[in-house]
Design an enzyme around this catalytic site. Structure first.
Site, PDB file in Angstrom:
ATOM      1  N   THR A 119      63.889  41.764 -46.827  1.00 57.49           N
ATOM      2  CA  THR A 119      65.234  41.863 -47.386  1.00 57.49           C
ATOM      3  C   THR A 119      65.246  41.832 -48.920  1.00 57.49           C
ATOM      4  OG1 THR A 119      65.407  39.507 -46.957  1.00 57.49           O
ATOM      5  CG2 THR A 119      66.445  40.969 -45.371  1.00 57.49           C
ATOM      6  N   ASN A 120      64.371  41.018 -49.503  1.00 56.31           N
ATOM      7  CA  ASN A 120      64.206  40.988 -50.970  1.00 56.31           C
ATOM      8  C   ASN A 120      62.733  41.302 -51.231  1.00 56.31           C
ATOM      9  OD1 ASN A 120      66.866  39.904 -51.160  1.00 56.31           O
ATOM     10  ND2 ASN A 120      66.045  37.850 -50.868  1.00 56.31           N
TER      11      ASN A 120
ATOM     12  N   CYS B 157      70.156  36.393 -48.407  1.00 57.47           N
ATOM     13  CA  CYS B 157      70.416  35.207 -47.577  1.00 57.47           C
ATOM     14  C   CYS B 157      71.641  34.409 -48.023  1.00 57.47           C
ATOM     15  CB  CYS B 157      69.182  34.313 -47.533  1.00 57.47           C
ATOM     16  SG  CYS B 157      68.656  33.765 -49.171  1.00 57.47           S
TER      17      CYS B 157
ATOM     18  N   PRO C  56      59.855  38.247 -47.293  1.00 57.50           N
ATOM     19  CA  PRO C  56      60.721  39.005 -46.366  1.00 57.50           C
ATOM     20  C   PRO C  56      60.890  40.470 -46.770  1.00 57.50           C
ATOM     21  CG  PRO C  56      62.079  37.843 -47.949  1.00 57.50           C
ATOM     22  CD  PRO C  56      60.644  37.545 -48.327  1.00 57.50           C
TER      23      PRO C  56
ATOM     24  N   GLY D 174      62.968  34.149 -41.812  1.00 58.06           N
ATOM     25  CA  GLY D 174      63.787  33.607 -40.735  1.00 58.06           C
ATOM     26  C   GLY D 174      63.148  32.398 -40.061  1.00 58.06           C
TER      27      GLY D 174
ATOM     28  N   ILE E  69      54.351  34.143 -47.984  1.00 56.33           N
ATOM     29  CA  ILE E  69      54.826  35.121 -46.982  1.00 56.33           C
ATOM     30  C   ILE E  69      56.232  35.546 -47.411  1.00 56.33           C
ATOM     31  CG2 ILE E  69      55.136  35.521 -44.486  1.00 56.33           C
ATOM     32  CD1 ILE E  69      52.415  34.216 -45.056  1.00 56.33           C
TER      33      ILE E  69
ATOM     34  N   GLU F 101      73.709  35.527 -38.073  1.00 55.11           N
ATOM     35  CA  GLU F 101      73.439  36.044 -39.414  1.00 55.11           C
ATOM     36  C   GLU F 101      73.207  37.552 -39.254  1.00 55.11           C
ATOM     37  OE1 GLU F 101      69.555  35.012 -40.891  1.00 55.11           O
ATOM     38  OE2 GLU F 101      70.225  34.884 -42.961  1.00 55.11           O
TER      39      GLU F 101
ATOM     40  N   GLY G  24      64.319  29.231 -45.594  1.00 50.05           N
ATOM     41  CA  GLY G  24      64.664  29.648 -44.233  1.00 50.05           C
ATOM     42  C   GLY G  24      65.973  30.415 -44.155  1.00 50.05           C
TER      43      GLY G  24
HETATM   44  P1  NAD Z   1      61.482  37.668 -41.037  1.00 48.86           P
HETATM   45  O1  NAD Z   1      61.532  36.240 -40.649  1.00 48.86           O
HETATM   46  O2  NAD Z   1      61.501  38.694 -39.977  1.00 48.86           O
HETATM   47  O3  NAD Z   1      60.150  37.941 -41.895  1.00 48.86           O
HETATM   48  C1  NAD Z   1      59.838  37.171 -43.043  1.00 48.86           C
HETATM   49  C2  NAD Z   1      58.322  37.154 -43.197  1.00 48.86           C
HETATM   50  O4  NAD Z   1      57.763  36.319 -42.195  1.00 48.86           O
HETATM   51  C3  NAD Z   1      57.667  38.514 -43.027  1.00 48.86           C
HETATM   52  O5  NAD Z   1      56.591  38.627 -43.926  1.00 48.86           O
HETATM   53  C4  NAD Z   1      57.174  38.479 -41.591  1.00 48.86           C
HETATM   54  O6  NAD Z   1      56.058  39.320 -41.398  1.00 48.86           O
HETATM   55  C5  NAD Z   1      56.790  37.009 -41.435  1.00 48.86           C
HETATM   56  N1  NAD Z   1      56.907  36.489 -40.082  1.00 48.86           N
HETATM   57  C6  NAD Z   1      57.913  36.674 -39.209  1.00 48.86           C
HETATM   58  N2  NAD Z   1      57.674  35.979 -38.071  1.00 48.86           N
HETATM   59  C7  NAD Z   1      56.507  35.337 -38.236  1.00 48.86           C
HETATM   60  C8  NAD Z   1      55.715  34.460 -37.420  1.00 48.86           C
HETATM   61  N3  NAD Z   1      56.099  34.125 -36.198  1.00 48.86           N
HETATM   62  N4  NAD Z   1      54.558  33.989 -37.926  1.00 48.86           N
HETATM   63  C9  NAD Z   1      54.164  34.333 -39.166  1.00 48.86           C
HETATM   64  N5  NAD Z   1      54.860  35.155 -39.985  1.00 48.86           N
HETATM   65  C10 NAD Z   1      56.015  35.656 -39.518  1.00 48.86           C
HETATM   66  O7  NAD Z   1      62.674  37.872 -42.068  1.00 48.86           O
HETATM   67  P2  NAD Z   1      63.203  39.167 -42.807  1.00 48.86           P
HETATM   68  O8  NAD Z   1      63.950  40.022 -41.858  1.00 48.86           O
HETATM   69  O9  NAD Z   1      62.124  39.782 -43.604  1.00 48.86           O
HETATM   70  O10 NAD Z   1      64.221  38.451 -43.808  1.00 48.86           O
HETATM   71  C11 NAD Z   1      65.483  37.995 -43.397  1.00 48.86           C
HETATM   72  C12 NAD Z   1      65.501  36.527 -43.059  1.00 48.86           C
HETATM   73  O11 NAD Z   1      64.934  35.759 -44.118  1.00 48.86           O
HETATM   74  C13 NAD Z   1      66.914  35.997 -42.896  1.00 48.86           C
HETATM   75  O12 NAD Z   1      66.948  35.035 -41.911  1.00 48.86           O
HETATM   76  C14 NAD Z   1      67.222  35.413 -44.277  1.00 48.86           C
HETATM   77  O13 NAD Z   1      68.233  34.442 -44.280  1.00 48.86           O
HETATM   78  C15 NAD Z   1      65.893  34.812 -44.610  1.00 48.86           C
HETATM   79  N6  NAD Z   1      65.714  34.685 -46.054  1.00 48.86           N
HETATM   80  C16 NAD Z   1      65.751  33.446 -46.603  1.00 48.86           C
HETATM   81  C17 NAD Z   1      65.605  33.306 -47.965  1.00 48.86           C
HETATM   82  C18 NAD Z   1      65.640  31.955 -48.612  1.00 48.86           C
HETATM   83  O14 NAD Z   1      65.368  31.876 -49.807  1.00 48.86           O
HETATM   84  N7  NAD Z   1      65.952  30.892 -47.919  1.00 48.86           N
HETATM   85  C19 NAD Z   1      65.425  34.430 -48.782  1.00 48.86           C
HETATM   86  C20 NAD Z   1      65.372  35.683 -48.165  1.00 48.86           C
HETATM   87  C21 NAD Z   1      65.509  35.809 -46.807  1.00 48.86           C
END
Ligand code: NAD
Length: 487
Positions: A162-163, A294, A160, A243, A158, A382, A261
């Site tokens: 953002t990347n 992130c 994000p 997230g 799954i 964040e 995360g």
């Molecule tokens: P997001 O959490 O909104 O979405 C990420 C993915 O998860 C998407 O594909 C989304 O459809 C899915 N998703 C969201 N809620 C879900 C749920 N309840 N059940 C199942 N799938 C779900 O995040 P975003 O806006 O795309 O990205 C930003 C966030 O991701 C920030 O919090 C950032 O810090 C984090 N991030 C972490 C890393 C890392 O390597 N730790 C890398 C990139 C982004």
């Protein structure tokens, strides 16, 4: 995107199914219910889009096709071919870096094309491949032990927004290098660019005699399909990047999960720091892709004695300061009912400033906001936008304590500018993060201008840190009794 009632959906589905050749019909079993219609889009796919080059309408078929591809990768492809596959994926990603970056900005509406180009190159060139999977051998009086890394099978990933493309490139290289196949469920706001990338990667793999569908994607991904994918019996490992909600979902999936995360990376500047270097590094790091990465610096704790000097240098490196009245206006704009207003995530500084009636140069990289205390929402949340809060603190120890509190125990990323080896040591240990950066932009910790490989899934909650093909493989041992010593 539109919502339709069930009757119209059914008739459209029938038409789509009829219009597709007999050969491809087996791939089509759309189960669109009225309940899920809000999240799904009905689209007339071209023949080439379904069941080939990784694009699938249906989770079962995606997993089945990727499972067959994975079987071929393990049984029929030599390590020479696997290395060629990885090389071909790197080349394809580099060739497409500019196009992917502009498509991603256009589709998601966040980030900067010029920064995404750098991130895509980074993912393509510095994600480790097969070479990192070293077998381990031990001999002794009792014979020989051999340890090798084996694939899990089909991974559900799954990703994000953002990347959007960087994570796909990075995860795919690491997962395939480990002998796996992968089915992606991408962020709904980045589906088109993800489909284009995955088709292109499959083309590149096929061109070097690799199997089709090693990388698959659910064409119209939703949160609902992400949850279906995570619990599907054909998925042997779940890898999520996002997230807190998706991390929680993955951990509750009943599967082994690797979770990248959220973070809220603080950076501390003490009175011994090279202030010019600190200002330049913080602005470069915090503004990368409009602060949606992130690891990007999200808040600054600066020792009071050097705070004015730091700010002055920041202005010379692309920051514009907001007055306290403007900070309040901005707070009302971007934090609503205690929640982040996502409309402003990843937007350029000049666009955000314009929304509070402040005209600034288009090329401004950061809106600097000095705030009274660490309790300010800009420090606590964040923000994922080029808005950087700065808090003055009396001394370096107070700065480190505040940084620990505001990182919220994510153990993701933190940094420090100092020339005092004791302070650098103290903060690095106290933060206990997956990545700690000393005297450089945080992106150096991703191997961008810093030593080491890169990863776009930094798994702090589950402990893998910067994930590689090692994270995506199982350890297996073979013991041979009494023989194979040569001394
Ligand atoms: P997001 O959490 O909104 O979405 C990420 C993915 O998860 C998407 O594909 C989304 O459809 C899915 N998703 C969201 N809620 C879900 C749920 N309840 N059940 C199942 N799938 C779900 O995040 P975003 O806006 O795309 O990205 C930003 C966030 O991701 C920030 O919090 C950032 O810090 C984090 N991030 C972490 C890393 C890392 O390597 N730790 C890398 C990139 C982004």
């Amino acid at each position: 995107m539109f919502a339709l009632d069930q009757e119209i959906i059914n008739s459209l589905v029938d038409e789509v199914v009829k219009s597709i050749s007999q050969k491809n019909q087996k791939f089509i079993k759309r189960r669109i219910s009225l309940k899920s219609s809000e999240n799904r889009i009905v689209k007339n796919y071209s023949k080439s889009e379904i069941g080939r080059r990784g694009v699938f309408d249906d989770i079962d078929h995606a997993i089945s096709a990727s499972s067959k591809a994975q079987e071929l990768l393990i049984r029929k492809c030599s390590m020479v071919t696997r290395n060629k596959i990885i090389q071909a994926m790197r080349k394809c990603s580099c060739n497409l870096a500019v196009q992917l970056s502009s498509m991603a900005v256009k589709e998601t509406g966040i980030g900067r094309v010029e920064d995404k180009i750098k991130k895509n190159y980074l993912a393509a060139n510095k994600t480790p491949g097969c070479e990192i999977l070293k077998p381990w051998c031990q001999t002794g009086d009792d014979g020989l032990m051999l340890t090798e890394r084996a694939p899990f099978g089909v991974i559900g990933a799954i990703t994000p927004c953002t990347n959007a493309t960087e994570t796909i490139i990075c995860n795919s290289i690491g997962m395939l290098a480990g002998g796996n196949a992968v089915v992606f469920n991408v962020h709904p706001s980045a589906r088109k660019v993800a489909r284009f990338l995955i088709e292109s990667l499959n083309d590149a793999i096929i061109a070097v005699d690799g199997p089709d569908n090693l990388i698959s994607i659910i064409a119209e991904s939703t949160i609902e399909s992400a949850n279906e994918l995570m619990v599907h019996p054909g998925i042997k490992l779940v890898v999520v990047t996002g997230g807190p909600a998706v991390v929680k979902a993955a951990m509750g999936s009943g599967k082994r999960a690797i979770c990248g995360g959220p973070g809220n990376p603080p950076v501390v500047v003490d009175e011994t720091a090279n202030i010019e270097q600190a200002a330049k590094g913080i602005i470069a790091g915090a503004s990368l892709d409009n602060n949606i990465v992130c690891v990007d610096e999200k808040e600054v704790f600066c020792v009071s004695d050097v705070a004015d000097m730091l700010k002055q240098q920041m202005f010379e490196n692309g920051a514009v300061e907001l007055s306290s009245c403007e900070v309040t206006k901005l707070e009302h704009l971007i934090i609503q009912n205690g929640h982040l207003n996502k409309d402003w995530v990843g937007k350029n500084a000049s666009i955000i400033a314009q929304a509070i009636n402040k005209q600034i140069p288009q090329d401004t990289r950061i809106l600097l906001c000095e705030v009274d205390s660490e309790d300010h929402p800009f420090v606590q949340s964040e923000l994922l936008m080029p808005v950087l809060p700065l808090v003055r603190v009396s001394d370096v120890d107070r700065a480190i304590e505040a940084a620990i509190r505001c990182e919220h125990g994510f153990k993701h990323t933190a940094g420090m500018y100092s020339t005092n080896i004791n302070s650098l040591h103290d903060m690095a240990r106290a933060m206990d993060c997956s990545i700690f950066i000393k005297n450089a932009p945080h992106y150096s910790g991703l191997g961008f201008g810093g030593e080491g490989y890169t990863s776009f899934t930094i798994a702090s909650p589950t402990g893998e840190g910067l994930t590689t093909s090692i994270s995506f493989t199982r350890e297996r041992r073979c013991t041979l009794k009494d023989h194979f010593r040569i001394v």
